[in-house]
Scaffold this motif. Structure first.
Motif, short mmCIF file in Angstrom:
data_model
loop_
_atom_site.label_atom_id
_atom_site.label_comp_id
_atom_site.label_asym_id
_atom_site.label_seq_id
_atom_site.Cartn_x
_atom_site.Cartn_y
_atom_site.Cartn_z
N ALA A 107 -12.82 15.29 0.05
CA ALA A 107 -13.85 15.50 1.06
C ALA A 107 -15.22 15.36 0.39
N ILE A 108 -16.02 14.40 0.85
CA ILE A 108 -17.35 14.18 0.31
C ILE A 108 -18.34 14.32 1.46
N TYR A 109 -19.22 15.32 1.37
CA TYR A 109 -20.12 15.64 2.47
C TYR A 109 -21.56 15.72 1.98
N ALA A 110 -22.46 15.48 2.91
CA ALA A 110 -23.87 15.69 2.62
C ALA A 110 -24.13 17.19 2.48
N GLU A 111 -25.09 17.53 1.64
CA GLU A 111 -25.43 18.95 1.50
C GLU A 111 -25.91 19.50 2.83
N ARG A 112 -25.43 20.69 3.15
CA ARG A 112 -25.80 21.39 4.39
C ARG A 112 -25.36 20.64 5.65
N SER A 113 -24.37 19.77 5.50
CA SER A 113 -23.88 19.02 6.65
C SER A 113 -23.15 19.93 7.63
N ALA A 114 -23.41 19.77 8.92
CA ALA A 114 -22.71 20.54 9.94
C ALA A 114 -21.24 20.14 10.02
N ALA A 115 -20.91 18.95 9.52
CA ALA A 115 -19.52 18.49 9.56
C ALA A 115 -18.68 19.08 8.43
N GLY A 116 -19.32 19.65 7.43
CA GLY A 116 -18.58 20.18 6.28
C GLY A 116 -18.01 21.57 6.57
N GLN A 117 -16.89 21.61 7.23
CA GLN A 117 -16.32 22.88 7.71
C GLN A 117 -15.45 23.52 6.62
N ARG A 118 -16.11 24.08 5.63
CA ARG A 118 -15.42 24.53 4.41
C ARG A 118 -14.52 25.72 4.64
N GLU A 119 -14.82 26.55 5.63
CA GLU A 119 -13.93 27.69 5.89
C GLU A 119 -12.62 27.25 6.52
N TYR A 120 -12.67 26.20 7.29
CA TYR A 120 -11.48 25.70 7.99
C TYR A 120 -10.60 24.85 7.09
N MET A 121 -11.21 24.00 6.29
CA MET A 121 -10.48 22.95 5.59
C MET A 121 -9.37 23.42 4.64
#
Length: 266
Positions: free
Chosen positions: A214-228
């Motif tokens: 998973a490669i995400y932009a910093e502070r991205s709303a798509a980066g759902q780290r609690e779910y993943m």
């Protein structure tokens, strides 16, 4: 020279079809592992311009245009679904005769490759999520309004959406390039793909065991780290200081992460 030219041209010809729709694809490289790069909503295969050469030294790289995008055709009935997008990928995989593939999906391309992994699990070696959403939570996506993405209002909404995906450091030339690509998509393709993205039935809370980068932009709303972590059991997560099109803004960092992940796969 003629033979070489013919070989180069053949690598870009479309032979794959799904439901009679011609799917444009480009093949670069001849490595034993095949990596298929899947673009986001209202984009095309050229969004991966900074990745192809970096990967092609070791891998066979396939870029494609999803139905309704770029040089690919559209369904006659104007109906787009994630299942159609997944079958378009499968048609390309079969055409290039790859037994198993690694799929890289940017933004909307993330749920597209997840849909593919559901339908064809035996074909998937690994998945790479690039700043793409993987859940809308228990309430699901908002109700879709097709008219919002058609006509002049639709084009204005596209421009507003894209304008919010940059950072102050995103170069003006890159912003123009991205805008031109997004605005080149037809109303039918843009509205149809957005409707497919908002289909509640595709947003499942299943657990996938395939390796995931998973490669995400910093502070991205798509980066759902609690779910993943609970749903993608073999996942590594990274953030890049860039906007939504991070693979174009920070290609060296992005390519380094991607190549390291690919090297681990068997």
């Amino acid at each position: 020279m003629r033979l070489l030219t013919a070989a180069l041209l053949a690598s870009t010809l479309s032979a794959a079809t799904v439901d009679g729709i011609a799917i444009h694809r480009t093949i670069t490289g001849t490595g034993p592992q095949t990596v298929i790069l899947v673009h986001r909503w209202a984009c095309d295969e050229t969004v991966w311009s900074e990745q192809v050469a970096a990967l092609a030294g070791k891998y066979r790289v396939v870029t494609l245009d999803l139905p309704g995008h770029g040089k690919s055709g559209s369904p006659q009935d104007g109906k787009f679904t994630m299942e159609l997008f997944a079958r378009a990928i499968e048609a390309v995989r079969a055409e290039v005769e790859a037994d198993r593939i690694v799929l890289v999906g940017h933004s909307m391309g993330t749920p597209v490759i997840v849909q593919y992994a559901r339908a064809y699990p035996a074909r998937v070696t690994g998945l790479v999520f690039v700043d793409g959403r993987v859940t809308f939570g228990p309430k699901g996506p908002s109700k879709f309004n097709r008219q919002q993405w058609l006509g002049e209002d639709g084009r204005k909404n596209r421009e507003r959406m894209i304008a919010g995906m940059y950072t102050p450091n995103t170069k003006p030339a890159l912003q123009t390039r991205i805008r031109d690509m997004v605005m080149a998509t037809t109303d039918v393709g843009a509205a149809g793909a957005m409707e497919a993205y908002h289909d509640p039935s595709i947003w499942k809370n299943e657990i996938l065991s395939v390796p995931v980068l998973a490669i995400y932009a910093e502070r991205s709303a798509a980066g759902q780290r609690e779910y993943m972590p609970d749903h993608f059991r073999h996942m590594e997560y990274h953030e890049v200081d860039a906007g939504h099109f991070l693979m174009l803004e920070k290609p060296e960092e992005f390519n380094r992460l991607l190549l390291a992940f690919l090297a681990q796969l068997k």
